[in-house]
Design an enzyme around this catalytic site. Structure first.
Site, PDB file in Angstrom:
ATOM      1  N   LYS A  83       0.812  13.740  12.691  1.00  0.00           N
ATOM      2  CA  LYS A  83       2.047  13.473  11.944  1.00  0.00           C
ATOM      3  C   LYS A  83       2.883  14.756  11.922  1.00  0.00           C
ATOM      4  CE  LYS A  83       2.802  11.249   7.434  1.00  0.00           C
ATOM      5  NZ  LYS A  83       2.269  11.479   6.077  1.00  0.00           N
TER       6      LYS A  83
HETATM    7  O1  G3P Z   1       2.660  10.220   2.952  1.00  0.00           O
HETATM    8  C1  G3P Z   1       3.991  10.340   2.574  1.00  0.00           C
HETATM    9  C2  G3P Z   1       4.381   9.539   1.403  1.00  0.00           C
HETATM   10  O2  G3P Z   1       3.936   8.247   1.392  1.00  0.00           O
HETATM   11  C3  G3P Z   1       4.777  10.217   0.181  1.00  0.00           C
HETATM   12  O3  G3P Z   1       4.979   9.372  -0.932  1.00  0.00           O
HETATM   13  O4  G3P Z   1       5.356   8.921  -3.307  1.00  0.00           O
HETATM   14  O5  G3P Z   1       5.006  11.286  -2.513  1.00  0.00           O
HETATM   15  O6  G3P Z   1       7.121  10.084  -2.021  1.00  0.00           O
HETATM   16  P1  G3P Z   1       5.655   9.949  -2.261  1.00  0.00           P
END
Ligand code: G3P
Length: 216
Positions: A83
């Site tokens: 990634k």
């Molecule tokens: O892996 C990336 C992602 O899903 C982050 O989520 O909730 O931290 O914006 P969040």
């Protein structure tokens, strides 16, 4: 539609697998830090459990360091996907890694133009962040739909993997728009199963059954 689990919690990944809701796993440096373990053993353990892709994120910022990290990660397990944040250096690294057969996902995508560049670079997954756009009063789902349209307009092989998916509404919006993959914490998928009228219905059925069964 594929459901990936956005987590480094082994118990959550096992539970999602048991529910048939783990077509892949995504991680990021924040989740790895939260696990309290180092990257390689966490990714290898998850890759051994999950049958689908396991996305591990690089932390390098130059193409050379990203390529080196990506090559190393790809050797950890067959289902590891590297990634990479969507920067100019990241795009250079994606081209090189994909040309070597290393699968990549392009992350931290917040605009359709970033998504287009990621697809042009040959990435497998374009990863828009829905919740973080919603946080700044922009519609995250709109971005996922626009990228989806761009990919299909030109027949790119890349797929949209919607991330920062934080609630059942996000998942439903993706499903209604044909977004092929979402990644979310297990809790979001469990919330999708809940409805207050389901709980009330169960209680009523059980109460009726309890009061009647003695006479039946
Ligand atoms: O892996 C990336 C992602 O899903 C982050 O989520 O909730 O931290 O914006 P969040």
């Amino acid at each position: 539609m594929q459901f990936f689990v956005d987590s480094t919690e082994i118990s959550d990944i096992k539970e999602a697998l048991a529910l048939g809701l783990c077509d892949g796993v995504t991680t990021n440096p924040s989740l790895i830090a939260k696990s309290g373990r180092s990257l390689k053993p966490v990714i290898q353990e998850i890759a051994g459990l999950a049958e689908g892709p396991v996305l591990a994120e690089v932390t390098g910022s130059t193409a050379d360091t990203i390529i080196a990290e990506g090559r190393e990660m790809a050797a950890w397990a067959e289902n590891v996907v590297v990634k990479i944040p969507v920067t100019i250096e990241g795009l250079k690294a994606i081209r090189v890694l994909e040309s070597e057969g290393v699968a990549t996902g392009t992350t931290l995508v917040f605009s359709p133009s970033q998504g287009l560049l990621a697809a042009k670079a040959g990435t497998r997954y374009v990863i828009p962040f829905l919740g973080r756009l919603d946080d700044i009063s922009a519609a995250g789902i709109g971005l996922a739909v626009q990228i989806q349209e761009i990919l299909s307009n030109y027949g790119f092989d890349a797929e949209v993997l919607a991330a920062s998916v934080r609630n059942p509404g996000h998942v439903t919006a993706c499903a209604l728009s044909g977004v092929p993959i979402v990644t979310a914490p297990l809790n979001v998928y469990k919330q999708m199963a809940g409805h207050p009228l389901t709980d009330i219905g169960i209680q009523r059925f059980l109460a009726d059954w309890e009061s009647a069964k003695a006479e039946l």
